[in-house]
Design a protein around this motif. Structure first.
Motif, short mmCIF file in Angstrom:
data_model
loop_
_atom_site.label_atom_id
_atom_site.label_comp_id
_atom_site.label_asym_id
_atom_site.label_seq_id
_atom_site.Cartn_x
_atom_site.Cartn_y
_atom_site.Cartn_z
N GLU A 291 -52.27 3.31 37.56
CA GLU A 291 -53.06 2.73 38.65
C GLU A 291 -54.15 1.82 38.07
OE1 GLU A 291 -53.17 2.66 42.01
OE2 GLU A 291 -51.33 3.83 42.22
N LEU B 10 -57.06 9.20 41.86
CA LEU B 10 -56.24 8.03 41.57
C LEU B 10 -54.75 8.35 41.66
CD1 LEU B 10 -58.12 6.38 38.59
CD2 LEU B 10 -57.49 5.23 40.72
N GLY C 254 -54.24 6.48 44.80
CA GLY C 254 -54.25 5.12 44.28
C GLY C 254 -55.65 4.54 44.24
N GLU D 262 -54.59 -2.47 38.08
CA GLU D 262 -55.81 -3.09 38.60
C GLU D 262 -56.48 -4.00 37.56
OE1 GLU D 262 -58.83 -3.77 41.49
OE2 GLU D 262 -56.81 -2.97 41.67
#
Length: 191
Positions: A108, A19, A23, A112
């Motif tokens: 990240e 991540l 990403g 989301e």
């Protein structure tokens, strides 16, 4: 620690690294296998869906954060204002250097979360531990109503952390500025 627990931890740690490096778009079961240097298919064996992998990664991030917070007694028990400020600054400095990868992964996931309610719920549960620490810090500093201000304090600390991670060097706080900022922030809620 069982073999399964060890492998799941290895894979969630690899997911954190993936991540931070690539990403959310780069987070695949295959990419995690490669980062963990395990046979292809290992990640999907332990985490059948992407959602399971994301939830486990959030839980691992929270576990690591709480361990590091617990290593700083001034954040979890009685302490002077100076001790609290120093421990908080030390933690932010740690999370923006040695722990940088984990914080990038956490952001990240946080970005989301508005598109994935189940991820938002996992982050909320993990974040409740951080808010409890914020409440404890304000209580130790003498705030008259720490519960009422813990969310705002945690959000402001998160903003400082985000700035320290992402801002260009001239806009990051120096160690002295960080400590003065934290002291002023905590004093806004203490008599």
């Amino acid at each position: 620690m069982t073999r399964t627990t060890h492998r799941r931890r290895l894979l969630t740690d690899a997911a954190i690294s993936t991540l931070a490096r690539s990403g959310m778009r780069g987070l695949t079961h295959r990419a995690v296998d490669q980062t963990a240097e395990v046979p292809a298919g290992s990640c999907s064996y332990y985490f059948r869906t992407r959602q399971e992998l994301l939830r486990a990664t959030v839980e691992r991030l929270a576990e690591l954060d709480i361990t590091e917070i617990d290593e700083r007694p001034a954040l979890t028990g009685p302490a002077s204002l100076d001790q609290i400020v120093e421990a908080t600054a030390n933690l932010i400095e740690h999370w923006t250097t040695t722990g940088r990868e984990r914080m990038l992964a956490r952001y990240e996931l946080a970005l989301e979360a508005p598109r994935r309610p189940e991820l938002r719920a996992a982050l909320h549960t993990a974040g409740s531990r951080h808010r409890a620490v914020a409440e404890n810090v304000l209580a130790a500093a003498g705030a008259p109503d720490p519960e009422a201000h813990a969310n705002a304090f945690a959000a402001l600390l998160d903003g400082i952390l985000f700035n320290q991670l992402t801002a260009a060097a001239p806009h990051r706080l120096t160690p002295g500025q960080l400590r003065r900022t934290l002291l002023g922030l905590i004093r806004t809620w203490t008599p």
